[in-house]
Design an enzyme around this catalytic site. Structure first.
Site, PDB file in Angstrom:
ATOM      1  N   LYS A 183       0.888  -1.176   0.000  1.00 56.60           N
ATOM      2  CA  LYS A 183       0.000   0.000   0.000  1.00 56.60           C
ATOM      3  C   LYS A 183       0.917   1.214   0.000  1.00 56.60           C
ATOM      4  CE  LYS A 183      -1.897   3.063   1.834  1.00 56.60           C
ATOM      5  NZ  LYS A 183      -1.699   4.475   1.403  1.00 56.60           N
ATOM      6  N   GLU A 258       9.485   1.678  11.032  1.00 56.34           N
ATOM      7  CA  GLU A 258      10.537   2.700  10.861  1.00 56.34           C
ATOM      8  C   GLU A 258       9.816   4.041  10.876  1.00 56.34           C
ATOM      9  OE1 GLU A 258      12.182   5.513   9.600  1.00 56.34           O
ATOM     10  OE2 GLU A 258      12.684   4.630   7.644  1.00 56.34           O
ATOM     11  N   CYS A 292      13.609  10.558   6.765  1.00 54.26           N
ATOM     12  CA  CYS A 292      13.465  10.062   8.133  1.00 54.26           C
ATOM     13  C   CYS A 292      14.746  10.280   8.917  1.00 54.26           C
ATOM     14  CB  CYS A 292      13.069   8.595   8.123  1.00 54.26           C
ATOM     15  SG  CYS A 292      13.977   7.622   6.930  1.00 54.26           S
ATOM     16  N   GLU A 391       9.868  15.944  15.023  1.00 51.51           N
ATOM     17  CA  GLU A 391      10.236  15.818  13.607  1.00 51.51           C
ATOM     18  C   GLU A 391       9.447  16.857  12.812  1.00 51.51           C
ATOM     19  OE1 GLU A 391      11.164  12.101  10.857  1.00 51.51           O
ATOM     20  OE2 GLU A 391       9.038  12.235  11.306  1.00 51.51           O
TER      21      GLU A 391
HETATM   22  O1  TXE Z   1       2.412   9.950   7.512  1.00 55.17           O
HETATM   23  P1  TXE Z   1       1.613   8.606   7.758  1.00 55.17           P
HETATM   24  P2  TXE Z   1       1.997  11.317   6.794  1.00 55.17           P
HETATM   25  C1  TXE Z   1       6.359  11.632   9.338  1.00 55.17           C
HETATM   26  C2  TXE Z   1       6.743  13.078   9.082  1.00 55.17           C
HETATM   27  C3  TXE Z   1       5.503  13.661   8.499  1.00 55.17           C
HETATM   28  C4  TXE Z   1       4.443  12.894   9.270  1.00 55.17           C
HETATM   29  C5  TXE Z   1       3.086  12.798   8.647  1.00 55.17           C
HETATM   30  O2  TXE Z   1       7.043  13.704  10.294  1.00 55.17           O
HETATM   31  O3  TXE Z   1       5.413  15.045   8.702  1.00 55.17           O
HETATM   32  O4  TXE Z   1       4.952  11.609   9.400  1.00 55.17           O
HETATM   33  O5  TXE Z   1       3.151  12.276   7.318  1.00 55.17           O
HETATM   34  C6  TXE Z   1      -0.344   5.175   5.500  1.00 55.17           C
HETATM   35  N1  TXE Z   1      -3.410   2.479   8.625  1.00 55.17           N
HETATM   36  N2  TXE Z   1       6.799  10.745   8.283  1.00 55.17           N
HETATM   37  O6  TXE Z   1       0.690  11.807   7.312  1.00 55.17           O
HETATM   38  O7  TXE Z   1       0.207   8.867   8.110  1.00 55.17           O
HETATM   39  C7  TXE Z   1      -0.310   6.314   4.504  1.00 55.17           C
HETATM   40  O8  TXE Z   1      -1.313   6.113   3.513  1.00 55.17           O
HETATM   41  C8  TXE Z   1      -2.478   2.051   7.764  1.00 55.17           C
HETATM   42  C9  TXE Z   1       8.056  10.068   8.519  1.00 55.17           C
HETATM   43  O9  TXE Z   1       2.089  11.160   5.341  1.00 55.17           O
HETATM   44  O10 TXE Z   1       2.417   7.825   8.730  1.00 55.17           O
HETATM   45  C10 TXE Z   1       1.098   6.176   3.975  1.00 55.17           C
HETATM   46  O11 TXE Z   1       1.144   5.121   3.023  1.00 55.17           O
HETATM   47  N3  TXE Z   1      -1.746   2.890   7.002  1.00 55.17           N
HETATM   48  C11 TXE Z   1       8.376   9.076   7.529  1.00 55.17           C
HETATM   49  C12 TXE Z   1       1.908   5.781   5.220  1.00 55.17           C
HETATM   50  O12 TXE Z   1       0.934   5.225   6.118  1.00 55.17           O
HETATM   51  C13 TXE Z   1      -1.954   4.211   7.138  1.00 55.17           C
HETATM   52  C14 TXE Z   1       7.805   9.110   6.195  1.00 55.17           C
HETATM   53  C15 TXE Z   1       2.601   6.934   5.930  1.00 55.17           C
HETATM   54  O13 TXE Z   1       1.643   7.894   6.317  1.00 55.17           O
HETATM   55  C16 TXE Z   1      -2.914   4.715   8.043  1.00 55.17           C
HETATM   56  C17 TXE Z   1       6.542   9.810   6.102  1.00 55.17           C
HETATM   57  C18 TXE Z   1      -3.658   3.788   8.812  1.00 55.17           C
HETATM   58  N4  TXE Z   1      -4.586   4.180   9.691  1.00 55.17           N
HETATM   59  C19 TXE Z   1       6.100  10.615   7.130  1.00 55.17           C
HETATM   60  N5  TXE Z   1      -2.892   6.078   7.971  1.00 55.17           N
HETATM   61  C20 TXE Z   1       9.636   8.308   7.653  1.00 55.17           C
HETATM   62  N6  TXE Z   1       9.775   7.473   8.682  1.00 55.17           N
HETATM   63  O14 TXE Z   1      10.471   8.408   6.793  1.00 55.17           O
HETATM   64  C21 TXE Z   1      -1.939   6.400   7.056  1.00 55.17           C
HETATM   65  N7  TXE Z   1      -1.387   5.283   6.539  1.00 55.17           N
END
Ligand code: TXE
Length: 489
Positions: A183, A258, A292, A391
């Site tokens: 996904k 992660e 990240c 972050e």
């Molecule tokens: O992240 P989400 P977002 C951090 C970074 C950023 C913040 C928010 O600080 O500002 O997260 O970003 C899926 N069940 N990182 O809102 O929600 C979503 O569709 C299952 C750090 O984009 O964590 C996407 O595929 N999946 C980071 C993935 O989760 C769900 C990289 C990440 O989204 C879900 C990105 C649910 N309920 C953001 N809700 C890193 N570690 O590098 C969302 N998703």
């Protein structure tokens, strides 16, 4: 006249699978704000189709029938090797797609396409080198361990490095013999749909790799909850990671998380500044800070604090953000939502008189609809302040002074996160001491590897998550260990 947005379907059973009842989601070019494509908005129904397809591929009867679960390690490695070559051959196409979809400068997108091929190359070679052990036991017994795939693995991918994170996760899972359901993030998934098409042409049988696009709370949540998923690998925010782990716990599904960080770089007075300074800057502007393992905090020893700040400020003032195709220092952020999130932190910084020492600029010809954020250098940020603790995920660097080694370690370890850390010093004994006491999954001495290192195990401690991706270590995470005890007298 605006062109009709191109429509992208799910990828299930080695074919395009059209959107179901959920309809589609528009895809925006962050450099311009233009809607140029649309993706299918998957729901629990499409996730279920993909899991069923993966299960059939995993449980099938024979290699001749395309049962991925029956492929030998050597055969799996050969498929991955062909996929690596196909990605290499289509690297420019994939990079262009990724660059438009995410707004990242072309050179970064090209590096990401190269990394995708490299992950498949690495795991193609590793597939037939993963093995168990024989164990000493009582007389009359032979005991050995076997590493077995989990079965069907789920992969939830974020938008910041779609190709790299897909490569490290799916490459290792397939090499270990799992069938995968992916996904991707709703904000960036086009390169992955194209990479999956390439896999189908390399002998990866139908069902071994499925991609369902859609929103996190819909398709993502359905994947985490699906009882047919045997392992989940998640990269994203701490909040969503927790939610995914909770959903997975309901069906006893192991998870690798992660979750990002607030990674420090510690600069001692004896550091080689000529080498360190460009790395300190790059570690926060790479991918516009949406990394990240971004080096988002710099801790500087008091005697050189003012000098380092001055040199950082000079570099920040020269930084220019602009459209991905212009390949400047940094591109736009991924979305208006992310721009707003970063903007809120900067608003707070100004309201609380945090010292904005320097900032870069936005190219004068950058399209008005793009999600541009100037790089910002914040000085004298108190170690406990939100700007030094949370972050931000944008090109914002917080600099804080320290007075001693003990002080530096206390500040470096004093956030909820623990992903990576950098140390800049010529003192060999200090290098070793810090390598041991810093609470992080990776420590870099006199270098800093934001996002890099296909071969290097990667992951965090504390709120940065658990489990390891990348390197050979990832293969252990994508397998389960069985012990066989044979009593033969
Ligand atoms: O992240 P989400 P977002 C951090 C970074 C950023 C913040 C928010 O600080 O500002 O997260 O970003 C899926 N069940 N990182 O809102 O929600 C979503 O569709 C299952 C750090 O984009 O964590 C996407 O595929 N999946 C980071 C993935 O989760 C769900 C990289 C990440 O989204 C879900 C990105 C649910 N309920 C953001 N809700 C890193 N570690 O590098 C969302 N998703």
């Amino acid at each position: 006249m605006t062109a009709t947005p191109k429509r992208y379907a799910h990828f299930i059973d080695n074919r395009a699978a059209e959107a179901g009842d959920g309809g589609t989601i528009p895809v925006m070019d962050p450099s311009t704000g233009e809607i140029f494509a649309e993706i299918a908005r998957g729901s629990a129904a499409e996730i279920n189709r993909a899991v069923t397809s993966a299960r059939l591929a995993y449980d099938g009867a024979s290699v001749a029938d395309g049962a991925w679960g029956r492929f030998s390690a050597l055969e799996r490695g050969r498929v991955l090797r062909r996929w690596a070559d196909a990605v290499d051959a289509h690297a420019e196409e994939l990079a262009q797609l990724e660059s438009r979809d995410t707004g990242k400068p072309l050179r970064q997108a090209r590096a990401d396409a190269a990394a995708l091929a490299r992950y498949f190359e690495f795991y193609s070679g590793a597939a037939d080198k993963l093995h168990g052990q024989t164990l000493p036991y009582q007389a009359g017994y032979t005991v050995f361990t076997v590493r077995e795939p989990h079965g069907v693995t789920g992969h939830i991918i974020p938008w910041n490095y779609p190709m790299q994170i897909f490569g490290r996760s799916v490459g290792a899972a397939l090499a270990a013999g799992n069938a995968c359901v992916v996904k991707p993030a709703e904000d960036a998934c086009l390169s992955l749909l194209r990479a999956a098409e390439l896999a189908a042409g390399c002998g990866l049988p139908a069902g071994a790799l499925n991609i369902v696009t859609g929103l996190g709370p819909e398709a993502g949540q359905a994947l985490a909850e699906h009882p047919g998923i045997d392992h989940i690998s998640f990269t994203g925010s701490t909040v969503t990671g927790k939610r995914v782990a909770q959903a997975a716990a309901e069906h006893h599904c192991p998870v690798t998380l992660e979750l990002g960080g607030k990674s420090p770089q510690i600069v001692f007075a004896d550091a080689d500044l000529e080498t360190a300074l460009p790395v300190l800057v790059n570690a926060i502007i790479q991918n516009a800070g949406q990394t990240c393992s971004a080096g988002s905090r710099v801790l500087v020893e008091r005697p050189i604090y003012d000098a380092v700040l001055e040199r950082l400020a000079e570099k920040f003032r020269a930084l220019v953000a602009g459209p991905a195709s212009a390949d400047l220092d940094l591109g736009p952020l991924i979305s208006p939502r992310q721009l707003q999130r970063v903007g809120a932190y900067l608003h707070e910084a100004r309201a609380q008189q945090i010292h904005v020492l320097a900032q870069g600029s936005i190219a004068s010809d950058a399209p008005a609809g793009g999600c541009y954020q100037v790089p910002v250098l914040l000085a004298d940020v108190p170690a406990g302040h939100r700007l030094a603790q949370e972050e931000i995920f944008g090109p914002v660097l917080a600099v804080t002074p320290f007075t001693s080694e003990v002080d530096a370690v206390r500040i470096a370890n004093g956030t909820p996160y623990g992903l990576i850390a950098g140390v800049w010093t010529g003192d060999g004994a200090r290098q070793m001491r810090l390598a041991r006491v810093l609470r992080a999954g990776q420590v870099f001495i006199n270098n800093y590897g934001a996002g890099g290192g296909v071969e290097l195990p990667f992951g965090g401690v504390k709120a940065s998550g658990y489990g390891r991706e990348k390197g050979f270590e990832a293969l252990y995470g994508f397998t389960t260990l069985k012990t066989v005890a044979v009593r033969h007298g």
